[in-house]
Design an enzyme around this catalytic site. Sequence first.
Site, short mmCIF file in Angstrom:
data_model
loop_
_atom_site.label_atom_id
_atom_site.label_comp_id
_atom_site.label_asym_id
_atom_site.label_seq_id
_atom_site.Cartn_x
_atom_site.Cartn_y
_atom_site.Cartn_z
N ASP A 89 -3.08 1.57 -8.98
CA ASP A 89 -1.14 1.59 -9.06
C ASP A 89 -0.99 0.39 -7.54
O ASP A 89 -0.05 -0.06 -8.27
CB ASP A 89 -0.86 2.86 -8.63
CG ASP A 89 -0.75 3.70 -10.12
OD1 ASP A 89 -2.35 3.36 -10.09
OD2 ASP A 89 0.01 5.35 -10.57
N ARG A 119 4.18 12.82 3.94
CA ARG A 119 5.22 11.64 3.50
C ARG A 119 6.29 10.96 4.95
O ARG A 119 6.09 10.09 4.89
CB ARG A 119 5.74 11.81 2.19
CG ARG A 119 5.24 12.22 1.35
CD ARG A 119 4.14 11.87 0.78
NE ARG A 119 3.39 11.55 -1.09
CZ ARG A 119 2.58 11.18 -0.99
NH1 ARG A 119 1.46 10.65 0.22
NH2 ARG A 119 2.08 11.35 -2.38
N ASP A 173 7.95 12.92 -4.17
CA ASP A 173 7.40 11.42 -3.00
C ASP A 173 8.45 10.79 -3.09
O ASP A 173 8.66 10.11 -1.41
CB ASP A 173 5.66 11.77 -3.04
CG ASP A 173 4.91 12.92 -2.69
OD1 ASP A 173 5.16 12.81 -2.25
OD2 ASP A 173 4.34 12.43 -3.93
N SER A 231 -3.00 13.59 -11.58
CA SER A 231 -2.69 13.29 -10.57
C SER A 231 -3.08 13.31 -9.61
O SER A 231 -2.85 14.89 -9.48
CB SER A 231 -0.93 13.19 -10.81
OG SER A 231 -0.66 12.00 -9.77
#
Lengths: 406, 406, 406, 406
Positions: free
Chosen positions: A18, A98, A127, A182
């Site tokens: 990605d 994060r 996120d 995922s």
Amino acid sequence: MAHGAIKKVVLAYSGGLDTSVILRWLQEEYGCEVVTFTADIGQGEELEPARAKAQAAGVKEIYIDDLCEEFVSDFVFPMFRANALYEGEYLLGTSIARPLIAKRLIEIAAETGADAIAHGATGKGNDQVRFELTAYALNPDIKIIAPWREWDLLSRDKLMAYAERHGIAVEMKRDGTKSPYSMDANLLHISYEGYELEDPWVEPSPEMWRWTVAPEQAPDHPTTIEIGFEHGDPVAIDGRRLSPAKLLAELNRIGGANGIGRTDIVENRYVGMKSRGCYETPGGTILLKAHRAIESLTLDREAAHLKDELMPRYASLVYNGYWFSPERQMLQAAIDETQKVVNGEVRLKLYKGNVIVVGRKSESNSLFDAAIATFEEDAGAYNQGDATGFIRLNALRLRVAARKRG
Amino acid sequence: MAHGAIKKVVLAYSGGLDTSVILRWLQEEYGCEVVTFTADIGQGEELEPARAKAQAAGVKEIYIDDLCEEFVSDFVFPMFRANALYEGEYLLGTSIARPLIAKRLIEIAAETGADAIAHGATGKGNDQVRFELTAYALNPDIKIIAPWREWDLLSRDKLMAYAERHGIAVEMKRDGTKSPYSMDANLLHISYEGYELEDPWVEPSPEMWRWTVAPEQAPDHPTTIEIGFEHGDPVAIDGRRLSPAKLLAELNRIGGANGIGRTDIVENRYVGMKSRGCYETPGGTILLKAHRAIESLTLDREAAHLKDELMPRYASLVYNGYWFSPERQMLQAAIDETQKVVNGEVRLKLYKGNVIVVGRKSESNSLFDAAIATFEEDAGAYNQGDATGFIRLNALRLRVAARKRG
Amino acid sequence: MAHGAIKKVVLAYSGGLDTSVILRWLQEEYGCEVVTFTADIGQGEELEPARAKAQAAGVKEIYIDDLCEEFVSDFVFPMFRANALYEGEYLLGTSIARPLIAKRLIEIAAETGADAIAHGATGKGNDQVRFELTAYALNPDIKIIAPWREWDLLSRDKLMAYAERHGIAVEMKRDGTKSPYSMDANLLHISYEGYELEDPWVEPSPEMWRWTVAPEQAPDHPTTIEIGFEHGDPVAIDGRRLSPAKLLAELNRIGGANGIGRTDIVENRYVGMKSRGCYETPGGTILLKAHRAIESLTLDREAAHLKDELMPRYASLVYNGYWFSPERQMLQAAIDETQKVVNGEVRLKLYKGNVIVVGRKSESNSLFDAAIATFEEDAGAYNQGDATGFIRLNALRLRVAARKRG
Amino acid sequence: MAHGAIKKVVLAYSGGLDTSVILRWLQEEYGCEVVTFTADIGQGEELEPARAKAQAAGVKEIYIDDLCEEFVSDFVFPMFRANALYEGEYLLGTSIARPLIAKRLIEIAAETGADAIAHGATGKGNDQVRFELTAYALNPDIKIIAPWREWDLLSRDKLMAYAERHGIAVEMKRDGTKSPYSMDANLLHISYEGYELEDPWVEPSPEMWRWTVAPEQAPDHPTTIEIGFEHGDPVAIDGRRLSPAKLLAELNRIGGANGIGRTDIVENRYVGMKSRGCYETPGGTILLKAHRAIESLTLDREAAHLKDELMPRYASLVYNGYWFSPERQMLQAAIDETQKVVNGEVRLKLYKGNVIVVGRKSESNSLFDAAIATFEEDAGAYNQGDATGFIRLNALRLRVAARKRG
């Protein structure tokens, strides 16, 4: 947003498919220089391949940082002081990482003179919010590129086609397949979403889990450990002092081996939808139980109850991405104020998925007074007659009301 | 309190040593008539011996009531709608039974024309508070006798001596010994306090536990069950509808067989001290997990979060004895308002102490929308671009503040 | 309590009738040495007469301390940072003074080797609780004598008779009468209870009020003042820096002259009853309004809202006497964390009982951004289109639920 | 949004310049039929001109509804049961009206077969959020047009030019001028924003205020009124029963004449910015004070405190537009549960901006017990000795901790 306006962008880059596509897409669409940033936060993957790929893509400024100790000492441990648990179940493993990554992106943007940052989070998830709230809070003028909200590569097939078209390698797992889930991993946890989990009535397949053995496969005999706490933070296992990251890694190892820390929930995302998530948090699961146990011995009742009432809000703030916010800092100040006395040891038995507290002690700060609590005669440590007045005055308002009702 | 002032007293009578001594002591000290009340709330003991003993002691009005269904439907289930957990661990098994017993004492006092009630709870514990707050809330003019706060029989030896002196039988357990723990049992749990537990560093001996097998002794293969919920209450196991009390008893049986529901904590009593308690709550442990799971699918996010924030206070109210109070009723109204949509089924795997949710569904009320949540293309169910504005406005205050800090 | 056990007691001594009787009663009943402590906390009475009376009663150790600055800087101002208001109305004038007096009693006990303290608060009120909780929190082994809970001088007549019998002077007010109200005064307020106020339907007579003119008697033209704040505390009036006590005194003067700060309420005491209280808090009333105004400009929205949600609990803690408790300190840490940015000026118009904010500014910390807030074109400071996504994602959960309801 | 997709839209239409321009713009840009809806919620303007203008613009379906009684009974009064005050100052006059208007828009859309609604709120304010959250909650598939977020008429000049170009009349106030403020009015309040208010240091000019006289201009003698409450709602003034809308109108009249209800604040909008607002809420200001007074007499202490803690959150929900949400309904259920006993009368003195409570009584539900509260001898109604045990057990945890600190 006018694409031409960006000069240099710092990309949160894992080296995977990605973000490799994003790297190329940024170069093409924005025609700007891309700086890559790859963080080691304990996800358990080699980072050097990311460097090689970035170099191959023509990136000149490549940052690869080991943030493990900062992650645990400045983010994970403060959060565990709060006993944070989102919606009663989730230990916030992804949420807490994060802000750290976004903070580093902003720092690197300042160091490299970049005017933008970019990340690979989708427009449906939490996120993106966590990355961007942090970024804006630390640099209000930063530009943010979230390709998933802009481009049309919205399915896996389109992404693969783009990769092929641009000669981007699509790596497979060691066994030649690609995980259908995922996933996200760091020192605190690994998470799974999507695929079969999209039906909340379906049990995840046993092969999904990666960090823990199933309770059924765990050893037939319990493992006993002692965790030492200072000011609310764990500092030692079985008397051996460890750095924050090493201590958490060790708890992950022990917990994983004993089938501890699997969670399978439906949770409420900040962007408004319900989603299914599975998590493995072996060390964190042990830590929460142990921290509560040492607090049970050392923390004042009312402080403990107030912490419990504030906890869900604290957890929501972390989940929603408000780590760098005045309200989180305000709650943290309250929580940290209580942790000065949270010192001592907790003994735990770990067995096939169970974390069982079997002892807690605190030389310096135990508020457990056996002389008062005893069921035997207490030699006057406690005057039972005091209870009469205590009850009668606490009942007074109820009695007055009852009389009025007649 | 002038002893002579009491004419007739209703005693919460178990038939055991303590309340048998109290029965005699009341007759002697207060010179008043004693009515006995023995409740079946699922403690698992024969009640007829209590009748025989009361008769032998000259009691003329003897009440023996089966309150099991009322206990579960009107007390336990409403409490579980709140997901109540005191201090993060305790399922309030003893706390929730006291208001029911006290309410019945007050009703019997009205029926028999008694002007007082009496109970066998000590002056150090929470139970005296729970009994008496309830009694005063329901009859503000009732007189309350708590012998443990009045007499001088403050050690076990003195009590035994008094019993012997008055010919009161001291019964032993079936194996000829007497449990060294202070215990309390009802359909929701059994509790242990005292003896070796008075040192919080010491693990309870394996023989202490009575309702559950140790996880190590539980079956090597998981048991899977499905629990059906209506309006937040469990109504069926594996599709079979059961009355509240029968359903909880069945969960106790299954849970106990799988080593589920042991808790060992240091807790904060309302009277101000810390104490150590061990609890077995097999059915309740399963029920809490299942209820949270069905809520996760059917409850609105903000309602769920508000419930989580109010829960610790609700739990404290129950723990402290304020079941019959305006503030508990106020919270209950809020909680019950949310439970209309909590309908559906939860599938659970029970294995050696673990309660693992492996599925949840709700035909009528699931808020999980797979079309929106999917990681695949969603055909416009969700517009990813919306997230940009969502994040930017949520960040606005943080950005303004960051600009001001400069 | 065995009277003979006390060797030396420190008495909170005002020099008035009640505490003079107590002084004598302690000497008689307990046969112990009495140390007197008289505090100046701005109650506006001469303290030297207290010294003379204590000497006349044979007291050898007499403490008379001016605590005004400590009272305002360490107790009143921290409390005002919280915007504390008990039950929506009461500015906690009496509540906040008690912990300071009790703390000083404990210090003097240590200095003089006393083993007990005594106070003149009755067994019905909150003050006994505030004194004693503080005392126990600071010295867990202190003995406490509360004569009103022990003796039989429970009416004014009996007290007067005792005074007369022992030659204790009963002083009258300047006008030769004695106030019929029970009063308490310090730099923050003066309070009235009892007498005609015992009927909550009756308006207090105009002569009762002492610190403020009636709004009807206040000047016909407004007074305008500016208050400067630093870190949430007021530091200057009209540009003139003043010490905490002097600043509060000046606000009292200005407020009192403009008919500001009268309150007449029914409140809930900690001991369980409702009572009627009237209060004059001129400076405090101005201060609360001004503090909220400067916060409105400088405080983050979520921090401000969290403060508002925690405030009632903070106020209850102060009201109930838990100043020196872990939970108050925990909340204070949270509050103080927010006040770093609360800097600036507030302009107020005071007119016949009204406190009207007419301006607020903060050079360094204003979060009011006129460029964003303007109703005119804002040159891109705010993108109105962002609101669409913001609303749509906030609405998502409501839409999903609405679809399910059908 | 593809403009062509809308077939018929219901517009919230005031007949003023802005919504007249929107009406025309919708017809032009969307080429769709427009239904107008004009609500009388007590804003004090003639509605028939709106009908004439709509007809002139070719509108075929014109709704003009008197919603005054529904507004007060179903929205204003439930909110006042909560004592709702946003950020300590704002009585939520605009916030509470929006859900009602949006609900009616959705109903009319259903009646007329419209697939969209439109409103004239800007992209910077709270009202767009309130309209749209309500609309989505009641009809998840409704389309919403917010012209201010779409068009380029972002300044007053451009709007006027558009109006002139399309022959839309720009009406002036009676005195031939146009107010420079952005205003909103309904039965609960009138608000002012913009113009000089954009500098928070500037006092609003005296001419701005429309509903209240300045305190300086109010009568020199107080007005005394009595308000009767049933179940928390006001039902009578001076013994005269009035419908909800008539009662509120009457309080507005009396309050306005006495200079009551002006507020001037800086507030935090949900969309993230601070803004300055001035409000006149004469009746609401009286009502809040009166409601708190009757609650002070009739409400249990703990229920009252819990209400106070929940209030800021309730107020935020209303401010942010979440009237039709599970969390507001949950809180309302809790609040309404407490109001059953809130019955009685309050006497108030209104004088030059002051609302002074001078008496409160409740035949059926007063919890004020003069026999207990009295400062005189109470004949045993209260046992002062009870306070000793009450204090000692409440202090126990503090003492244990103090001993540990040493």
